[in-house]
Design an enzyme around this catalytic site. Structure first.
Site, PDB file in Angstrom:
ATOM      1  N   LYS A  69      43.821  60.440   0.222  1.00  0.00           N
ATOM      2  CA  LYS A  69      42.789  61.456   0.466  1.00  0.00           C
ATOM      3  C   LYS A  69      41.475  60.967   1.108  1.00  0.00           C
ATOM      4  O   LYS A  69      41.218  61.252   2.256  1.00  0.00           O
ATOM      5  CB  LYS A  69      42.505  62.216  -0.833  1.00  0.00           C
ATOM      6  CG  LYS A  69      43.694  63.097  -1.231  1.00  0.00           C
ATOM      7  CD  LYS A  69      43.337  64.107  -2.284  1.00  0.00           C
ATOM      8  CE  LYS A  69      44.355  65.232  -2.358  1.00  0.00           C
ATOM      9  NZ  LYS A  69      45.496  64.984  -3.231  1.00  0.00           N
ATOM     10  N   ASP A 101      48.633  55.963  -9.170  1.00  0.00           N
ATOM     11  CA  ASP A 101      48.396  56.896  -8.073  1.00  0.00           C
ATOM     12  C   ASP A 101      46.897  57.195  -8.036  1.00  0.00           C
ATOM     13  O   ASP A 101      46.383  57.970  -8.841  1.00  0.00           O
ATOM     14  CB  ASP A 101      49.217  58.171  -8.300  1.00  0.00           C
ATOM     15  CG  ASP A 101      49.000  59.210  -7.201  1.00  0.00           C
ATOM     16  OD1 ASP A 101      48.037  59.063  -6.418  1.00  0.00           O
ATOM     17  OD2 ASP A 101      49.790  60.164  -7.139  1.00  0.00           O
ATOM     18  N   PHE A 115      50.757  65.093 -10.827  1.00  0.00           N
ATOM     19  CA  PHE A 115      50.980  65.537  -9.449  1.00  0.00           C
ATOM     20  C   PHE A 115      51.012  64.316  -8.550  1.00  0.00           C
ATOM     21  O   PHE A 115      50.047  63.569  -8.470  1.00  0.00           O
ATOM     22  CB  PHE A 115      49.890  66.500  -8.957  1.00  0.00           C
ATOM     23  CG  PHE A 115      50.168  66.995  -7.562  1.00  0.00           C
ATOM     24  CD1 PHE A 115      51.029  68.058  -7.349  1.00  0.00           C
ATOM     25  CD2 PHE A 115      49.624  66.353  -6.454  1.00  0.00           C
ATOM     26  CE1 PHE A 115      51.328  68.491  -6.058  1.00  0.00           C
ATOM     27  CE2 PHE A 115      49.919  66.783  -5.169  1.00  0.00           C
ATOM     28  CZ  PHE A 115      50.772  67.860  -4.968  1.00  0.00           C
TER      29      PHE A 115
HETATM   30  C1  LIG Z   1      46.902  65.028  -3.207  1.00  0.00           C
HETATM   31  C2  LIG Z   1      47.649  64.089  -4.055  1.00  0.00           C
HETATM   32  C3  LIG Z   1      48.899  63.589  -3.652  1.00  0.00           C
HETATM   33  C4  LIG Z   1      49.601  64.053  -2.405  1.00  0.00           C
HETATM   34  O1  LIG Z   1      48.892  63.759  -1.258  1.00  0.00           O
HETATM   35  P1  LIG Z   1      49.253  64.517   0.115  1.00  0.00           P
HETATM   36  O2  LIG Z   1      48.399  63.833   1.137  1.00  0.00           O
HETATM   37  O3  LIG Z   1      48.911  65.963  -0.094  1.00  0.00           O
HETATM   38  O4  LIG Z   1      50.691  64.327   0.364  1.00  0.00           O
HETATM   39  C5  LIG Z   1      49.500  62.667  -4.472  1.00  0.00           C
HETATM   40  N1  LIG Z   1      48.927  62.245  -5.617  1.00  0.00           N
HETATM   41  C6  LIG Z   1      47.733  62.707  -6.026  1.00  0.00           C
HETATM   42  C7  LIG Z   1      47.135  62.196  -7.287  1.00  0.00           C
HETATM   43  C8  LIG Z   1      47.058  63.655  -5.270  1.00  0.00           C
HETATM   44  O5  LIG Z   1      45.894  64.142  -5.685  1.00  0.00           O
END
Ligand SMILES: *Cc1c(COP(=O)(O)O)cnc(C)c1O
Length: 424
Positions: free
Chosen positions: A278, A249, A164
């Protein structure tokens, strides 16, 4: 705090002059929600009006222990006094400037992020407002790594099954889940998903037509799945040999979530880029792309990328305040200790078949497909948790969660699971 005191707080707030909250029940708000908000999130579970530390209260005055922290966002809980005062004072001093200009907090935060990610000389930062935008910037960075050997273009980007990376088109192309992607085909081209955690599959996929490999050290949305030991090192070796970028990420895993600044810290590798978001702003929206070393950091040149809000003074001040509080209050020690305590205790709960994760990013599997029902039962019992899958529960509480608070949840969990099973 009693309901009465709570409504007194709401009444004193200048926000109350704009939105009357007193005497409006959750059900009434939800009716207004469904006739005014787009339906992409379904029906919200509750209407929340106030938070303090690891606790939040809903419009009907019910108290909850927040074990999700706005999905790994509220690193210091709700209404942290230091973060709150820094945000208010920055906003009262200089709230926003365009990126034709800069501000001291933006520069100081970039320096701070480079230091905590142990980035070598020549490393750089690009600020965004969210995780998906940080990955969108990383996607464009990858596209700029297009020149392969003998003038052959690098046309492919590798991501993992279960990945994700966000919901905007570039990040969505990196995201694996079919239900998120299918309605929006065609995706930006070139992304290939390979089996999760399989080093041989990675070896077969990475050649000199690959521009970048995107990895989450622990897949959060897939149910808290850590990459197997040795995977990040193998990925570093293979991408280095092929001239592909290794992009991590750490939007969910970064900024102390696993008890370290970065989840990838112990792997002993230097990636080409890391994305953050986050937990970074302690609840204030901010994201970042950190590029490692001179060469990668100069792939995007003047005019090739931009943002209006990214790195604004208030967001960068919020992040500086968050990082300062995490460090000065020894929060990472707490993350490790309470995380370990929670995981050990969860493993002993009847009906829990597996516990995964690190620090305060915890996933556990149940012996039946009752996770969504368990979320509902937990809410009724005063706990906010999340189910990323039919039999998986995720916890990503504020990093300041105490052992006593963890124990309150552990004591309630058997009854929550029982109620969930009866509801099936
Ligand atoms: C939440 C998340 C995203 C996306 O972040 P948003 O602020 O919702 O756009 C991307 N990568 C990972 C691993 C995430 O947990």
């Amino acid at each position: 705090m009693s309901n009465l005191e709570q409504s007194a707080v709401v009444e004193q707030s200048p926000v109350a002059e704009l939105v009357e909250t007193r005497g409006h029940a959750g059900a009434e708000w939800l009716a207004r929600y469904s006739s005014s908000l787009m339906g992409v999130f379904g029906t919200p579970q509750r209407v929340l009006v106030r938070g303090a530390g690891c606790l939040v209260w809903d419009a009907d005055g019910k108290e909850y222990l927040d074990l999700l922290g706005g999905i790994a966002v509220n690193a210091l809980g709700h209404a942290h006094p230091f973060v709150t005062s820094v945000i208010a004072s920055q906003l009262a001093t200089l709230g926003h400037v365009s990126n034709f200009f800069t501000s001291p907090t933006q520069i100081a935060l970039a320096e701070r992020l480079l230091a905590l990610s142990k980035a070598p000389a020549g490393s750089k930062v690009f600020f965004t407002n969210s995780g998906t935008e940080a990955n969108e910037a990383a996607f464009k960075l990858a596209r700029r790594n297009s020149a392969g050997p003998d003038g052959k273009p690098r046309t492919r980007i590798i991501a993992l099954e279960g990945a994700f990376h966000g919901r905007t088109m570039g990040a969505l192309a990196l995201t694996a889940k079919e239900a998120y992607r299918a309605p929006f085909e065609p995706m930006p081209g070139g992304v290939v998903h390979i089996p999760f955690g399989d080093i041989d599959a990675l070896r077969n996929a990475v050649d000199d037509t690959v521009a970048a490999v995107f990895l989450e050290p622990i897949q959060g949305e897939a149910g808290v799945r850590p990459l197997p030991a040795g995977y990040l090192q193998a990925a570093r070796e293979l991408t280095s040999q092929a001239g592909a970028l290794l992009i991590l990420d750490e939007v969910q895993t970064g900024i102390g979530r696993t008890g370290k600044w970065l989840a990838s810290e112990d792997a002993g590798i230097v990636p080409d880029a890391v994305t953050l978001a986050k937990g970074l702003g302690g609840g204030f929206p901010i994201g970042a792309l950190v590029t490692f070393g001179e060469k990668t950091s100069s792939l995007l040149t003047a005019g090739q990328h931009g943002t209006t809000f990214g790195g604004n003074p208030v967001a960068t001040a919020a992040a500086l305040a968050t990082l300062h509080a995490v460090e000065s209050q020894h929060v990472l020690d707490n993350v490790r200790a309470v995380g370990e305590h929670l995981r050990a205790a969860l493993a002993a709960v009847d009906g829990v078949t597996e516990v995964r994760g690190e620090g305060l990013l915890i996933g556990f599997d149940l012996d039946a497909e009752v996770a969504p029902a368990a979320v509902t039962a937990a809410l009724d019992a005063g706990f906010i948790i999340n189910s990323p899958g039919p039999r998986t529960i995720r916890l990503a509480p504020p990093l300041i969660l105490t052992e006593d608070q963890a124990d309150r949840f552990l004591a309630a969990l058997p009854a929550i699971l029982q109620t969930a099973k009866e509801a099936q």
